[in-house]
Design a protein around this motif. Structure first.
Motif, mmCIF file in Angstrom:
data_model
loop_
_atom_site.group_PDB
_atom_site.id
_atom_site.type_symbol
_atom_site.label_atom_id
_atom_site.label_comp_id
_atom_site.label_asym_id
_atom_site.label_seq_id
_atom_site.Cartn_x
_atom_site.Cartn_y
_atom_site.Cartn_z
ATOM 1 N N VAL A 189 43.306 31.925 40.270
ATOM 2 C CA VAL A 189 41.841 31.930 40.312
ATOM 3 C C VAL A 189 41.331 33.129 41.099
ATOM 4 O O VAL A 189 40.351 33.785 40.715
ATOM 5 N N ALA A 190 41.985 33.441 42.211
ATOM 6 C CA ALA A 190 41.589 34.605 43.008
ATOM 7 C C ALA A 190 41.692 35.886 42.184
ATOM 8 O O ALA A 190 40.825 36.771 42.273
ATOM 9 N N GLU A 191 42.731 35.991 41.368
ATOM 10 C CA GLU A 191 42.897 37.172 40.523
ATOM 11 C C GLU A 191 41.806 37.233 39.462
ATOM 12 O O GLU A 191 41.292 38.312 39.132
ATOM 13 N N GLU A 192 41.437 36.080 38.909
ATOM 14 C CA GLU A 192 40.366 36.054 37.905
ATOM 15 C C GLU A 192 39.042 36.503 38.513
ATOM 16 O O GLU A 192 38.289 37.274 37.892
ATOM 17 N N PHE A 193 38.746 36.016 39.714
ATOM 18 C CA PHE A 193 37.498 36.452 40.342
ATOM 19 C C PHE A 193 37.531 37.939 40.667
ATOM 20 O O PHE A 193 36.528 38.641 40.476
ATOM 21 N N GLN A 194 38.668 38.434 41.145
ATOM 22 C CA GLN A 194 38.765 39.848 41.467
ATOM 23 C C GLN A 194 38.528 40.711 40.235
ATOM 24 O O GLN A 194 37.862 41.760 40.319
ATOM 25 N N ALA A 195 39.032 40.282 39.085
ATOM 26 C CA ALA A 195 38.802 41.018 37.843
ATOM 27 C C ALA A 195 37.315 41.039 37.503
ATOM 28 O O ALA A 195 36.778 42.052 37.035
ATOM 29 N N TRP A 196 36.628 39.921 37.746
ATOM 30 C CA TRP A 196 35.180 39.862 37.518
ATOM 31 C C TRP A 196 34.459 40.800 38.484
ATOM 32 O O TRP A 196 33.566 41.561 38.077
ATOM 33 N N TYR A 197 34.851 40.732 39.744
ATOM 34 C CA TYR A 197 34.200 41.557 40.762
ATOM 35 C C TYR A 197 34.315 43.040 40.420
ATOM 36 O O TYR A 197 33.359 43.806 40.601
#
Length: 570
Positions: A189-197
């Motif tokens: 999930v952290a990686e998914e948010f980082q990709a969004w950011y």
């Protein structure tokens, strides 16, 4: 880190949300919620408590995009929405108590030693509780047609410190499956948010706090296609404004257009997917229903032009997709919203304008307002441009002529020599109001005669709308002004964006950038609230709003481009 008392915990592609109830106040307990059913239903499923030796504990909540951590002196619990329908919980030395917010037919049934099903008929959802480590202690006595209470304690096993549990939503039949460890899920999930950011619009460094918050709010507010939602949809909030409104979605689409164009197109088109045969768009939509009692203003042509300038995604094929729906939407206003047949469209209610309680409606409706005609002038011009791109030259000429004719009628009808006014439809009685809405025609830029544009800009500068924090929606000196008066004073993101864009189109770059800086500085400090006190900059109403986040990002990006010496698209 964010404040769970203001910012709900959720994730992209999920209806699962954890937040306090707004009715109990920010200091109240946290609830696991199902936000599927619109903003009339807060969607409480379980109240969440930390427990130790049978007693509830006070705790400190710590919210990051991938995890919500509740810390106490005895231990902690962590929550991660590892998939759209899956909430995973990990505890150290303490347990989590789930107290069901139940109705007439809700019940819990044990399936296996480590698994219970909770049928939450009030929310029309089933929840499978599965322990991966530890145990479930259930208190759910069945009386006649339901369990009189449902209380599940998720506890570490005897002589152990750790507990891991999964809560999974389902509607009919649960499919047994395996789950990742909590840490694996959290990392993903952290990686998914980082990709969004990393795809979030660039803003000046001094607004990094605001960018982090805006990125999280916009990411976490996207829900999946479900029910009547045909596409992924960015809700306005996961606090209590749990719908999409048919002009709010435009601002979110514009903020996504440069770096996430496919999702931007989904946001823009979702209301056209639901369009009535008459051409009308619903006021709002959620997974369950669309509301047709009201609608919102036709800013879609203006939006579309800004979107296709951001990337090459809006191809000829996409313009073909939107051309007929946009025509129908334009004709709806011209055909069904002109009762006195004077060629000037009207609002039948403040809700239709988006400025729900603006002072231009204080004498009743229907009201002819210059902002509506301005939007349609631009929308017909955009239709002409699309028709030309599609090789429909006759239609292009027709729409351009319609646009120019409406512009002429609008000026003749609303301009009194000093400013634009609103009028009652039929009688054409001038409505005396000090609302910013009558300055929205600045979006027409240099299409307006120079002397009109000059006075319009001067009115924005000198009348007192521009405070230390941005543009008030009602003059602070007005007798109708209210600090928390919705559209009778507070600063709003969409109106700020419209005015800034209009000023840029008018060659008033310095004023546009001043307004952008004021708004961004305010939101960076006060958060992404639904609106703001025009005199203090304090956030008002829903404190976690997506269109505020999107406008903050767009205006911040505008300031970045200007700082970098890039040409501003006018």
């Amino acid at each position: 880190m964010f404040d769970i008392r203001q910012i709900p915990f959720s994730r992209y592609g999920s209806f699962i949300t954890i937040s306090p109830s707004h009715q109990e106040g920010a200091g109240g307990p946290l609830y696991l919620r199902n936000i599927r059913n619109g903003d009339d239903d807060f969607g409480e499923v379980f109240r969440l408590d930390l427990i130790w030796q049978g007693q509830t504990l006070s705790y400190k909540p710590v919210l990051e995009p991938s995890v919500l951590r509740l810390e106490s002196g005895e231990g902690f619990a962590e929550f991660c929405i590892t998939e759209g329908r899956v909430l995973q919980i990990r505890c150290h030395r303490v347990g989590v108590r789930l107290t069901g917010i139940t109705g007439a037919y809700d019940y819990a049934v044990k399936l296996e030693e480590n698994r219970w099903e909770v049928n939450h008929s009030m929310q029309e959802m089933r929840y499978m509780l599965t322990t991966l480590k530890g145990r479930i202690v259930m208190d759910a006595p069945f009386i006649e047609q339901h369990c009189e209470k449902i209380i599940a304690d998720l506890l570490p096993a005897d002589s152990e410190d750790e507990m891991e549990c999964v809560i999974e939503e389902f509607t009919t039949v649960y499919q047994p499956r395996s789950y990742p460890s909590f840490e694996e899920g959290r990392t993903r999930v952290a990686e998914e948010f980082q990709a969004w950011y990393e795809k979030t619009l660039e803003t000046p460094e001094e607004y990094s706090q605001g960018k982090n918050l805006a990125a999280y709010i916009t990411w976490s507010c996207v829900v999946p296609p479900e029910g009547i939602l045909p596409r992924p949809a960015m809700y306005m909030s996961k606090n209590w404004m749990t719908n999409i409104w048919s002009w709010d979605h435009c601002f979110n689409a514009m903020a996504l257009a440069k770096n996430s164009p496919e999702l931007a197109w989904d946001q823009f088109m979702i209301f056209f997917d639901l369009q009535d045969t008459s051409g009308m768009l619903p006021d709002f939509v959620n997974n369950r229903f669309a509301l047709w009692n009201f609608t919102k203003p036709p800013i879609h042509g203006w939006t579309l032009r800004r979107m296709w300038g951001q990337s090459g995604y809006v191809s000829t094929e996409k313009l073909e997709e939107v051309y007929e729906p946009l025509q129908k939407w334009t004709k709806w206003w011209l055909t069904y919203q002109d009762d006195d047949l004077d060629g000037i469209p009207q609002y039948n209610h403040g809700n239709d304008s988006g400025w729900d309680n603006s002072t231009i409606f204080h004498k009743g409706t229907p009201v002819e307002s210059p902002d509506l005609s301005s939007f349609l002038v631009l929308q017909m011009e955009v239709l002409a441009e699309i028709a030309a791109k599609l090789g429909r030259e006759d239609e292009a000429d027709m729409w351009m002529e319609e646009s120019r004719d409406l512009l002429t009628r609008m000026i003749n009808h609303f301009w009194n020599g000093e400013k634009f006014t609103a009028k009652k439809s039929g009688s054409h009685e001038v409505i005396d109001a000090d609302s910013l809405v009558v300055y929205i025609p600045v979006i027409l830029g240099k299409r307006l005669p120079a002397e009109i544009l000059e006075k319009l800009v001067a009115g924005i500068k000198k009348k007192g709308f521009l405070t230390e924090y941005g543009l008030a929606t009602e003059l602070p000196s007005s007798s109708f002004y209210k600090e928390d008066g919705y559209w009778r004073g507070p600063i709003w993101a969409p109106t700020t964006m419209l005015i800034v864009d209009g000023l840029l189109s008018s060659g008033e770059e310095d004023l546009a950038l001043e307004i952008a800086r004021k708004f961004c500085a305010m939101a960076n400090t006060s958060g992404m609230a639904e609106n703001f006190n025009a005199l203090t900059g304090k956030g008002l109403r829903d404190p976690a709003f997506t269109w505020t986040s999107s406008v903050f990002l767009m205006l911040g990006h505008l300031l970045t481009e200007k700082k970098d010496g890039k040409t501003i698209n006018k």
